[in-house]
Scaffold this active site. Structure first.
Site, PDB file in Angstrom:
ATOM      1  N   LYS A 101      21.306 -30.131  58.277  1.00 16.58           N
ATOM      2  CA  LYS A 101      22.330 -30.163  58.621  1.00 16.58           C
ATOM      3  C   LYS A 101      22.222 -31.476  60.293  1.00 16.58           C
ATOM      4  O   LYS A 101      22.680 -32.028  60.269  1.00 16.58           O
ATOM      5  CB  LYS A 101      23.195 -28.703  59.389  1.00 16.58           C
ATOM      6  CG  LYS A 101      24.520 -28.838  60.235  1.00 16.58           C
ATOM      7  CD  LYS A 101      25.243 -27.621  60.238  1.00 16.58           C
ATOM      8  CE  LYS A 101      25.942 -27.622  61.392  1.00 16.58           C
ATOM      9  NZ  LYS A 101      25.224 -27.552  62.758  1.00 16.58           N
ATOM     10  N   ASN A 102      21.096 -30.105  60.842  1.00 17.09           N
ATOM     11  CA  ASN A 102      21.097 -30.771  62.149  1.00 17.09           C
ATOM     12  C   ASN A 102      19.954 -32.609  62.234  1.00 17.09           C
ATOM     13  O   ASN A 102      20.934 -33.180  62.813  1.00 17.09           O
ATOM     14  CB  ASN A 102      20.129 -29.796  63.120  1.00 17.09           C
ATOM     15  CG  ASN A 102      20.999 -28.548  63.372  1.00 17.09           C
ATOM     16  OD1 ASN A 102      22.466 -28.747  63.275  1.00 17.09           O
ATOM     17  ND2 ASN A 102      20.227 -27.782  63.451  1.00 17.09           N
ATOM     18  N   ARG A 140      31.199 -30.658  66.947  1.00 15.40           N
ATOM     19  CA  ARG A 140      30.129 -30.801  67.841  1.00 15.40           C
ATOM     20  C   ARG A 140      29.396 -32.377  67.980  1.00 15.40           C
ATOM     21  O   ARG A 140      29.053 -32.981  69.179  1.00 15.40           O
ATOM     22  CB  ARG A 140      28.832 -29.469  67.944  1.00 15.40           C
ATOM     23  CG  ARG A 140      28.643 -30.026  69.709  1.00 15.40           C
ATOM     24  CD  ARG A 140      28.377 -28.712  70.229  1.00 15.40           C
ATOM     25  NE  ARG A 140      27.575 -28.580  71.125  1.00 15.40           N
ATOM     26  CZ  ARG A 140      28.204 -29.113  72.400  1.00 15.40           C
ATOM     27  NH1 ARG A 140      29.352 -28.947  72.734  1.00 15.40           N
ATOM     28  NH2 ARG A 140      26.968 -29.410  73.392  1.00 15.40           N
ATOM     29  N   ASP A 185      30.543 -24.510  67.188  1.00  9.03           N
ATOM     30  CA  ASP A 185      30.445 -23.217  67.466  1.00  9.03           C
ATOM     31  C   ASP A 185      30.366 -22.420  68.663  1.00  9.03           C
ATOM     32  O   ASP A 185      30.706 -22.864  69.311  1.00  9.03           O
ATOM     33  CB  ASP A 185      28.684 -22.499  66.624  1.00  9.03           C
ATOM     34  CG  ASP A 185      28.900 -22.310  65.461  1.00  9.03           C
ATOM     35  OD1 ASP A 185      29.556 -22.108  64.779  1.00  9.03           O
ATOM     36  OD2 ASP A 185      27.146 -22.215  65.778  1.00  9.03           O
ATOM     37  N   ASP A 208      18.724 -20.202  65.962  1.00 15.04           N
ATOM     38  CA  ASP A 208      19.721 -20.445  64.708  1.00 15.04           C
ATOM     39  C   ASP A 208      18.955 -19.534  63.645  1.00 15.04           C
ATOM     40  O   ASP A 208      19.789 -19.176  63.259  1.00 15.04           O
ATOM     41  CB  ASP A 208      19.739 -22.135  64.003  1.00 15.04           C
ATOM     42  CG  ASP A 208      20.445 -23.130  65.174  1.00 15.04           C
ATOM     43  OD1 ASP A 208      21.644 -22.231  65.746  1.00 15.04           O
ATOM     44  OD2 ASP A 208      20.385 -23.691  64.971  1.00 15.04           O
ATOM     45  N   MET A 239      19.086 -18.729  75.236  1.00 18.31           N
ATOM     46  CA  MET A 239      19.807 -20.023  74.750  1.00 18.31           C
ATOM     47  C   MET A 239      21.313 -19.599  74.615  1.00 18.31           C
ATOM     48  O   MET A 239      22.521 -21.080  75.831  1.00 18.31           O
ATOM     49  CB  MET A 239      19.617 -21.255  73.868  1.00 18.31           C
ATOM     50  CG  MET A 239      18.212 -21.257  74.399  1.00 18.31           C
ATOM     51  SD  MET A 239      17.681 -22.528  72.567  1.00 18.31           S
ATOM     52  CE  MET A 239      18.957 -23.309  73.612  1.00 18.31           C
TER      53      MET A 239
END
Length: 436
Positions: free
Chosen positions: A22-23, A97, A121, A320, A342
């Site tokens: 996904k990223n 995002r 998110d 994640d 984070m």
């Protein structure tokens, strides 16, 4: 609002293949705006966030052709810049995002890029300063409408510069790299993110004609070129999904094989799960997880102190997967401190695990201590709501291991990052049903 109905307590068995990352997809798809030539991309995951970005590119005028379930071609030879100033763009861009990464390519190729404050998110503050500070150093003029929450950058010609990033932001680095490849002169980005997905972006851009050196390190040197051409690119498997399936196998005492994982790109992910006592075997390019019928025991540090697992920029442990690590620890032997550095809201889903019977002490917004049950007390089924992608999957794993039937609402959050997750889980024996 969609809902999952899950009957827990069943062992799973079989093999599962991770989806495309996904990223990585969010970066790679934005990069097609850098060239008027055709770009072919393979292994694109069929998930909500990626599909939203593909639709956004289509509205921008990018010609899109679906060749197969996971292969598309993109050609940005007639980009509609007027769409960027429309009210519809302000709505479309706000829902994702990853849309922030269209700014760098648009600025580099067309001299202007706009974006509404993007969503995503609800896991805490996620600053955009790194993105825009880097673009400003390349010569862009920055504007922001506080009333509309609308960002803009413009430049007649970008010029290479030296920059030391305040944070090793993955999306920030990607945005700056995509702008710098068409800038005049040389750009040096120090404290750059170096995740495998960022490396994939740089390798793709180099195949398109860019000149990027230092790929895989935290210092990227980019010599600008006049234009880029087309290419073909295949995305890596999703490392977050791979970690999710490792955690699922352990929590449900299941024997699972995760296929085609690209071991060399997993970094320390396997070793972190091993610290929880989970057996992670390398079989070719697959991961084999045996059934942990006797449970698994958390290691201590070498001096005997309690294990702490914390997130960090690559090659550290990805944030994640901390939610997955936390839920897996609830049934381990021993205790562990989870330190989420984070994002200050990412651990707030633990109240739902506590309701299920987990022993978790939320020390503050960033730290949680987990005291494992060692399967002597199973989690109890409950009704819950998914707050974000990763917490949602963690709750799903908890439900699959729990005694009784659980309900998870707001599963659209899970669908944002996991492709057909209910169908794929049923294929390995999970009792899960999607309700509308």
């Amino acid at each position: 609002m969609g809902t999952f109905k899950i009957e827990g307590g069943h062992q799973l068995k079989g093999s599962i293949q991770p989806q495309g990352a996904k990223n990585e997809a969010l970066q790679i798809l934005c990069a097609v705006l850098l060239t008027p030539e055709k770009v072919t991309i393979n292994n694109i995951p069929d998930i909500v966030d990626v599909n939203k970005l593909i639709k956004l590119l289509g509205k921008l005028g990018v010609k899109i052709e679906k060749l197969s379930k996971s292969t598309y071609t993109f050609q940005a030879d007639e980009v509609n810049l007027k769409y960027l100033e429309s009210d519809q763009f302000k709505i479309d861009g706000r829902g994702l995002r990853g849309s922030i990464m269209i700014v760098g390519p648009l600025l580099a190729r067309f001299g202007k890029g706009y974006i509404p404050k993007p969503g995503g998110d609800k896991i805490g503050r996620r600053r955009l300063d790194t993105h825009f500070e880097g673009l400003i150093k390349l010569g862009a003029k920055f504007g922001y409408s506080r009333e509309e929450q609308f960002y803009g950058v413009e430049a007649k010609k970008l010029k290479g510069a030296y920059m030391l990033l305040e944070e090793a932001s993955v999306t920030g680095t990607a945005n700056i790299v995509m702008a710098a490849v068409l800038a005049e002169g040389q750009t040096t980005i120090y404290n750059a993110a170096c995740e495998p997905y960022l490396q994939q972006l740089c390798k793709m851009l180099n195949r398109m004609g860019a000149k990027i050196s230092g790929v895989g390190s935290n210092m990227l040197i980019i010599d600008g070129v006049d234009s880029l051409g087309g290419t073909e690119h295949t995305m890596l498997p999703d490392m977050i999904e791979i970690g999710s399936w490792i955690g699922l196998a352990a929590m449900t005492k299941s024997e699972l094989t995760i296929t085609n994982v690209s071991w060399n790109d997993l970094g320390i992910i396997p070793s972190v799960f091993r610290k929880l006592g989970i057996t992670v075997e390398k079989q070719g390019d697959n991961i084999y997880i045996p059934a942990h019928t006797d449970g698994y025991e958390i290691q201590s540090f070498i001096d005997g102190s309690i294990l702490t697992i914390a997130d960090a920029p690559w090659p550290g442990f990805t944030p994640d997967l901390l939610s997955i690590i936390l839920v897996v620890a609830t049934q381990a032997r021993g205790s562990v401190l989870i330190h989420q550095k984070m994002f200050e809201s990412r651990l707030f889903f633990v109240d739902k695990l506590i309701d299920m019977g987990a022993k978790i002490i939320l020390c503050d917004p960033h730290r949680a201590t987990v005291i494992g049950h060692d399967f002597k007390s199973t989690l109890k089924a409950t009704t819950m709501t998914s707050p974000d992608i990763r917490a949602g999957v963690s709750l799903l794993i908890a439900a699959l291991s729990a005694k009784g039937t659980s309900t998870i609402m707001n599963i659209e959050q899970i669908d944002r990052g996991y492709e057909n997750i209910d169908e794929r889980l049923r294929a390995i024996g999970a009792k899960i049903e999607r309700l509308d």
